[in-house]
Design a protein around this motif. Sequence first.
Motif, PDB file in Angstrom:
ATOM      1  N   SER A 110      64.452  15.376  85.284  1.00 48.95           N
ATOM      2  CA  SER A 110      64.844  16.646  84.679  1.00 48.95           C
ATOM      3  C   SER A 110      64.687  17.782  85.678  1.00 48.95           C
ATOM      4  N   LEU A 111      63.592  17.762  86.426  1.00 50.36           N
ATOM      5  CA  LEU A 111      63.350  18.790  87.434  1.00 50.36           C
ATOM      6  C   LEU A 111      64.453  18.810  88.483  1.00 50.36           C
ATOM      7  N   ARG A 112      64.862  17.653  88.922  1.00 50.37           N
ATOM      8  CA  ARG A 112      65.916  17.534  89.933  1.00 50.37           C
ATOM      9  C   ARG A 112      67.314  17.735  89.339  1.00 50.37           C
ATOM     10  N   GLY A 113      67.424  17.601  87.998  1.00 44.40           N
ATOM     11  CA  GLY A 113      68.733  17.674  87.363  1.00 44.40           C
ATOM     12  C   GLY A 113      69.524  16.398  87.552  1.00 44.40           C
ATOM     13  N   TYR A 114      68.797  15.283  87.735  1.00 42.48           N
ATOM     14  CA  TYR A 114      69.462  14.010  87.978  1.00 42.48           C
ATOM     15  C   TYR A 114      69.781  13.325  86.648  1.00 42.48           C
ATOM     16  N   ASP A 135      63.086  24.417  79.699  1.00 48.35           N
ATOM     17  CA  ASP A 135      63.614  25.783  79.768  1.00 48.35           C
ATOM     18  C   ASP A 135      63.298  26.579  78.511  1.00 48.35           C
ATOM     19  N   ASN A 136      62.919  27.850  78.726  1.00 53.51           N
ATOM     20  CA  ASN A 136      62.748  28.839  77.664  1.00 53.51           C
ATOM     21  C   ASN A 136      61.660  28.456  76.660  1.00 53.51           C
ATOM     22  N   ARG A 137      60.862  27.466  76.980  1.00 52.80           N
ATOM     23  CA  ARG A 137      59.768  27.081  76.094  1.00 52.80           C
ATOM     24  C   ARG A 137      58.465  27.027  76.890  1.00 52.80           C
ATOM     25  N   PHE A 138      58.492  26.250  77.952  1.00 56.81           N
ATOM     26  CA  PHE A 138      57.315  26.157  78.807  1.00 56.81           C
ATOM     27  C   PHE A 138      57.580  26.762  80.176  1.00 56.81           C
ATOM     28  N   ASP A 139      58.790  26.609  80.663  1.00 58.09           N
ATOM     29  CA  ASP A 139      59.153  27.063  82.009  1.00 58.09           C
ATOM     30  C   ASP A 139      60.104  28.251  81.885  1.00 58.09           C
ATOM     31  N   LEU A 140      59.567  29.456  81.952  1.00 61.51           N
ATOM     32  CA  LEU A 140      60.378  30.659  81.740  1.00 61.51           C
ATOM     33  C   LEU A 140      60.976  31.140  83.061  1.00 61.51           C
ATOM     34  N   ARG A 141      62.018  30.453  83.504  1.00 59.95           N
ATOM     35  CA  ARG A 141      62.732  30.808  84.722  1.00 59.95           C
ATOM     36  C   ARG A 141      64.224  30.872  84.420  1.00 59.95           C
ATOM     37  N   PRO A 142      64.992  31.562  85.263  1.00 61.88           N
ATOM     38  CA  PRO A 142      66.443  31.658  85.009  1.00 61.88           C
ATOM     39  C   PRO A 142      67.108  30.284  85.068  1.00 61.88           C
ATOM     40  N   PHE A 143      68.296  30.182  84.475  1.00 58.06           N
ATOM     41  CA  PHE A 143      69.052  28.930  84.621  1.00 58.06           C
ATOM     42  C   PHE A 143      70.312  29.141  85.458  1.00 58.06           C
ATOM     43  N   MET A 149      68.745  22.315  82.142  1.00 63.29           N
ATOM     44  CA  MET A 149      67.495  22.408  81.399  1.00 63.29           C
ATOM     45  C   MET A 149      67.702  23.002  80.016  1.00 63.29           C
ATOM     46  N   THR A 150      68.766  23.785  79.841  1.00 59.13           N
ATOM     47  CA  THR A 150      69.024  24.388  78.531  1.00 59.13           C
ATOM     48  C   THR A 150      69.443  23.353  77.502  1.00 59.13           C
ATOM     49  N   THR A 151      69.805  22.150  77.938  1.00 59.89           N
ATOM     50  CA  THR A 151      70.260  21.107  77.011  1.00 59.89           C
ATOM     51  C   THR A 151      69.262  19.968  76.882  1.00 59.89           C
ATOM     52  N   LEU A 152      68.075  20.125  77.449  1.00 59.18           N
ATOM     53  CA  LEU A 152      67.091  19.047  77.407  1.00 59.18           C
ATOM     54  C   LEU A 152      66.729  18.683  75.967  1.00 59.18           C
ATOM     55  N   THR A 153      66.607  17.409  75.718  1.00 61.10           N
ATOM     56  CA  THR A 153      66.125  16.921  74.433  1.00 61.10           C
ATOM     57  C   THR A 153      64.664  17.331  74.244  1.00 61.10           C
ATOM     58  N   PRO A 154      64.275  17.812  73.058  1.00 57.55           N
ATOM     59  CA  PRO A 154      62.861  18.139  72.829  1.00 57.55           C
ATOM     60  C   PRO A 154      61.968  16.963  73.198  1.00 57.55           C
ATOM     61  N   ALA A 155      61.014  17.221  74.078  1.00 53.13           N
ATOM     62  CA  ALA A 155      60.213  16.137  74.647  1.00 53.13           C
ATOM     63  C   ALA A 155      58.727  16.379  74.443  1.00 53.13           C
ATOM     64  N   TYR A 156      57.993  15.298  74.419  1.00 55.11           N
ATOM     65  CA  TYR A 156      56.530  15.356  74.346  1.00 55.11           C
ATOM     66  C   TYR A 156      56.005  16.044  75.605  1.00 55.11           C
ATOM     67  N   HIS A 157      55.232  17.099  75.423  1.00 48.29           N
ATOM     68  CA  HIS A 157      54.704  17.835  76.580  1.00 48.29           C
ATOM     69  C   HIS A 157      53.461  17.123  77.111  1.00 48.29           C
ATOM     70  N   ALA A 158      53.521  16.695  78.371  1.00 49.58           N
ATOM     71  CA  ALA A 158      52.395  15.966  78.954  1.00 49.58           C
ATOM     72  C   ALA A 158      52.041  16.436  80.350  1.00 49.58           C
TER      73      ALA A 158
END
Length: 706
Positions: free
Chosen positions: A520-524, A665-673, A649-658
């Motif tokens: 997800s970080l790499r956008g792969y 995006d916009n939940r834990f990592d508040l950076r531009p897209f 990142m704006t389309t990421l499936t809601p995931a378990y935060h670990a």
Amino acid sequence: MGRKVTLASCALNQWALDFEGNLLRILESIERAKAKGAKYRLGPELEICGFGCADHFYESDTFLHSFQVLAKLLTSPITEDIICDVGMPIMHKNVCYNCRVIFLNRKILLIRPKLLLAIRGNYREQRWFSPWSKRSRKLQVYFATLPVNSIEDFPHIPHQNLLLCEKGECMQSSLCFCLLSSSHIGMGLDGVEIFTNSSGSHHELRKAHLRVDLVKSATVKNGGIYVLANQKGCDGERLYYDGCSMIAINGNIVAQGSQFSMDDVEVITATLDLEDIRSYRTGLSSQNTMVASLRCRIVINILLRFCQDNKNKIQTITKRKHWQVIFSFSLGPACWLWDYLRRSGQAGFLLPLSGGIDSSATACIVFSMCCQVCLAVKDGSMRVCMYTVTYVYDQYITRFPPETLPQGKVSICICFFLYSLLHKTRSTFYNLLKANRKIYHINLNIDVAVKAIVGIFTVVTGKSPQFRAHGGSSRENLALQNVQARTRMLLAYLFAQLSLWAHGKRGGLLVLGSANVDESLRGYFTKYDCSSADINPIGGISKMDLRGFIQYCIENFQLTALRSIMSAPPTAELEPLRAGQVSQTDEADMGMTYAELSVYGRLRKIGACGPYSMFCKLIDMWKGICTPQQVAEKVKYFFRMYSINRHKMTTLTPAYHAENYSPDDNRFDLRPFLYNSAWSWQFRCIDKQVTKIESNITSSICEDLD
């Protein structure tokens, strides 16, 4: 003689806005605490309304219904003769506060507002609440609103940071973040003997020991009893609150709840002697001189025999529990999935299996969840048993005999959807599924669907795109991979909605995603491909931890078929085989290794590094491994790919935060897209630094030669 006191700490699985269910769980916890002889009961933060209400805290309904629940608690005979400490939102002078409400025998003794609010990571408390900043000794008065006012014998309630006292015994209530601020030190010097803290602390890999160490250190410095209550379960968000309530005295943990549990209500108690605190503090002579200079706090006397000559024995000191990362990884996401399944009212899960470590780990997490459910049913958990029978078990009752439910490690709530382009991985997973015959699966080839979609494009344009292996360009190759990935997603949802219908069963299945945090970080991944799902249990977990978890499953779940998956190179399986061999690997496609991605992620998020500062840190970290020029190229390539793909990142499936470096995006990592992916200024600074370093190295070599 001694002055024994019995205290209770509760971990509750409270749901946001489930006022009916939350009330019942609070009452059950109070009843259990009284049955164990407790005179004080502490619950988790915001337990009446639920911790994760978020912008529902803007609604007057949330405050009204919270007071209605409080009224029910005040009038219930269950709450008599025990000090109850519950959490709820309070509006005072048109300002919203996160508060503790402490009451005894139908009378509210104190409303205690939170002093310090969490505003980092996943928490945005100052969006809804204000911190209590009136540190003066002046008593604030809160005028109770209906329906509480009709119950109270007096029209106003103390609203302040005060102490509760009973014939010399002194107690201070606090909330969550106060544990990190060490505010208990001043309280201890002020004579407080019992510290209580209601918390909403979530599970995170490599975090479990921190809470224990903080509680121990809170009382080892100047003595006292520390009672910590924590939320448990999924509160409607990506976080899982892992309970683990505890009670400590003078630096020793004497009672500790479970970290992961299927039970919605867990109560721990400890009977302790307050004389042990006084004898401990008399030995701290260096701190005694500080007490005389302190200004006394306002106190509220309580009409309850807090310390008594009860028959409860003094609690013996328990051994500290140790947590392994992989062990908590096995249980945390599994419990989170169980809560999500219950609240959605669905009959199970559908997982698109691709044959790699990611989807295998997701399958193993569901397997672990099923093991925990069966164990809870076997241990007599009525809530788990009731839901299992009502929503899940009847879907599979024709497939599994009733006697199998409480005993084996049975996947009672999962439907596997198996597809693969590679014969090797298909056979591997066939062996895995064969090892557990109670898993229902479908073997499906999607070639027909892919050819049909590409055929439409060919009819319209007259062009027929080809894979790179067949002579196509990079653009053609990528487009065809994306068609396969998105076709998987469409079929996954189709089967999730209609699989049970096709078998004459009611309900539907939740689609599980399986993209890890590094990809997800790499956008792969492809936007809206098979990584798009209802929920993703591994979306906040690194590839390196996933590999460790697979090894754990091989050893503990006896899933030996996973060994071949561990040895296979990670691949997206979206390109044809070349000479019968895999022609595509993830790390080659990404241009970086998973180990490097973890380093980039931690430096970017946790270390708050931009391109230049990341380069400067990696120069030292990778010294002897890479040249400065190689480090520069790696950093620039990462940031270029990160910025190009950040919009995904704006389309990421809601995931378990670990993980703390999650790019959610916009939940834990508040950076531009959207970025300027050239990073011209930053990359120029890196290039200048590389030139400077190489120049210094050259000069040093010349001096040595001279």
